[in-house]
Design a protein around this motif. Structure first.
Motif, PDB file in Angstrom:
ATOM      1  N   SER A  55      15.945 -49.141  26.302  1.00 19.45           N
ATOM      2  CA  SER A  55      15.843 -49.873  27.646  1.00 19.45           C
ATOM      3  C   SER A  55      14.474 -50.712  27.703  1.00 19.45           C
ATOM      4  N   LYS A  56      13.648 -50.521  26.793  1.00 15.14           N
ATOM      5  CA  LYS A  56      12.435 -51.212  26.658  1.00 15.14           C
ATOM      6  C   LYS A  56      12.498 -52.626  25.812  1.00 15.14           C
ATOM      7  N   THR A  57      13.677 -52.656  25.029  1.00 11.31           N
ATOM      8  CA  THR A  57      13.757 -53.779  24.376  1.00 11.31           C
ATOM      9  C   THR A  57      13.732 -55.124  24.860  1.00 11.31           C
ATOM     10  N   SER A  58      13.062 -56.208  24.633  1.00  7.91           N
ATOM     11  CA  SER A  58      13.162 -57.517  25.300  1.00  7.91           C
ATOM     12  C   SER A  58      13.343 -58.545  24.120  1.00  7.91           C
ATOM     13  N   CYS A  84       2.932 -55.957  22.881  1.00  2.53           N
ATOM     14  CA  CYS A  84       4.102 -55.328  22.758  1.00  2.53           C
ATOM     15  C   CYS A  84       4.169 -54.584  21.624  1.00  2.53           C
ATOM     16  N   ARG A  85       5.421 -53.794  21.596  1.00  9.41           N
ATOM     17  CA  ARG A  85       5.368 -52.743  20.415  1.00  9.41           C
ATOM     18  C   ARG A  85       6.522 -52.989  19.485  1.00  9.41           C
ATOM     19  N   THR A 144       7.965 -58.561  27.124  1.00  9.45           N
ATOM     20  CA  THR A 144       7.236 -57.117  27.450  1.00  9.45           C
ATOM     21  C   THR A 144       7.896 -55.819  26.404  1.00  9.45           C
ATOM     22  N   GLY A 145       7.481 -54.866  26.503  1.00  3.52           N
ATOM     23  CA  GLY A 145       7.985 -53.637  25.946  1.00  3.52           C
ATOM     24  C   GLY A 145       8.117 -53.835  24.357  1.00  3.52           C
ATOM     25  N   GLU A 146       9.245 -53.611  23.987  1.00  2.00           N
ATOM     26  CA  GLU A 146       9.719 -53.570  22.341  1.00  2.00           C
ATOM     27  C   GLU A 146      10.157 -54.681  21.917  1.00  2.00           C
TER      28      GLU A 146
END
Length: 286
Positions: free
Chosen positions: A49-52, A24-25, A2-4
């Protein structure tokens, strides 16, 4: 995931597209100017904090700095996926490049070194993840009457498998013949105004592509036109830098953007005769 997802702007569009498809981005990190892989020293600055995960590409079969990426991923608890589309037969530090990361993907498209017309492979080092990937590519089946979970139809057809099996016994010969073409280019091209790909140390390369980098795009276009006039069709690959495409909305990536405008992949295949190679080199050198 998820996320980035941290990724490279210098690869085929499918890599970035897969991130966007999953909601995701993509967060781009520029590339190393010689190896053309993601610049590992710039990855940590892009982590939030969004990096997965980190999704990096072994460009033209040239390995990323996998040790540095593994260290960063463990420190920040990230997954690592390698786009290893070009990497059939590549070894790094004495083992298959597919042994690195959580997942690697390899392309068997018709343009690749080993191919099945279309298709590819997924390689996972974790047994449970491998099992999930396997059932997911076959509608989620667990035998004919039961299901593990959600899946899609990503199976290889029997015809594609037959193509691969027919090609497999000849791979050593194909690699040797491609090596001869690469050696010819290395000796006969004038590198006073060109740059080639720097292969990472401790790599047993597979001679998958032969990119050359011009001083500027004008020179590339002039050379491409001259080659085309002699029915020689090089490829602008990779172009454009993926941070510039409309749905990616990436920040400026100066190195990737510059190289994408100046790089050209030359013909590289078995039975490319010396007469043809001489013509290619002479046209480029002139």
């Amino acid at each position: 995931l998820t996320g980035e997802i941290i990724t490279t702007p210098f690869c085929y569009v499918a890599t970035t597209a897969s991130i966007v498809w999953e909601g995701c981005r993509p967060v781009f990190v520029d590339i190393h100017p010689a190896y053309l892989t993601i610049e590992e020293t710039k990855i940590e600055a892009a982590i939030t904090s969004k990096t997965s995960a980190i999704l990096a590409t072994h460009v033209f079969g040239n390995p990323c700095h996998v040790e540095a990426i593994e260290t960063i991923a463990k420190k920040h608890h990230l997954k690592v996926i390698y786009d290893a589309a070009h990497c059939f037969g590549v070894n790094y530090n004495g083992q298959s490049i597919f042994n690195y990361g959580d997942v690697s993907t390899c392309s068997f498209h018709a343009t690749k070194l080993f191919h099945t017309g279309e298709g590819g492979a997924m390689i996972a080092n974790d047994e449970a993840l491998h099992e999930k990937l396997f059932y997911s590519h076959n509608f989620g089946h667990n035998g004919p009457l039961d299901f593990y979970g959600l899946g899609i139809n990503a199976k290889m057809s029997e015809l594609q498998a037959a193509m691969g099996l027919a090609l497999l016994p000849y791979m050593e010969m194909i690699l040797n013949e491609r090596r001869k073409v690469v050696d010819f280019y290395n000796v006969n091209l004038d590198f006073s105004k060109l740059k080639g790909l720097k292969i990472r140390e401790n790599t047993d390369w597979n001679y998958s592509y032969y990119p050359i980098i011009f001083e500027n795009e004008t020179q590339l276009l002039k050379t491409e036109k001259a080659l085309n006039e002699h029915q020689i069709m090089p490829r602008r690959y990779f172009y454009p830098s993926l941070n510039t495409i409309n749905y990616a909305k990436g920040q400026a990536m100066p190195i990737s953007e510059s190289i994408a405008t100046r790089i050209l992949c030359l013909p590289l295949y078995m039975e490319l005769a010396e007469k043809q190679l001489n013509k290619i080199c002479n046209l480029i050198n002139d």
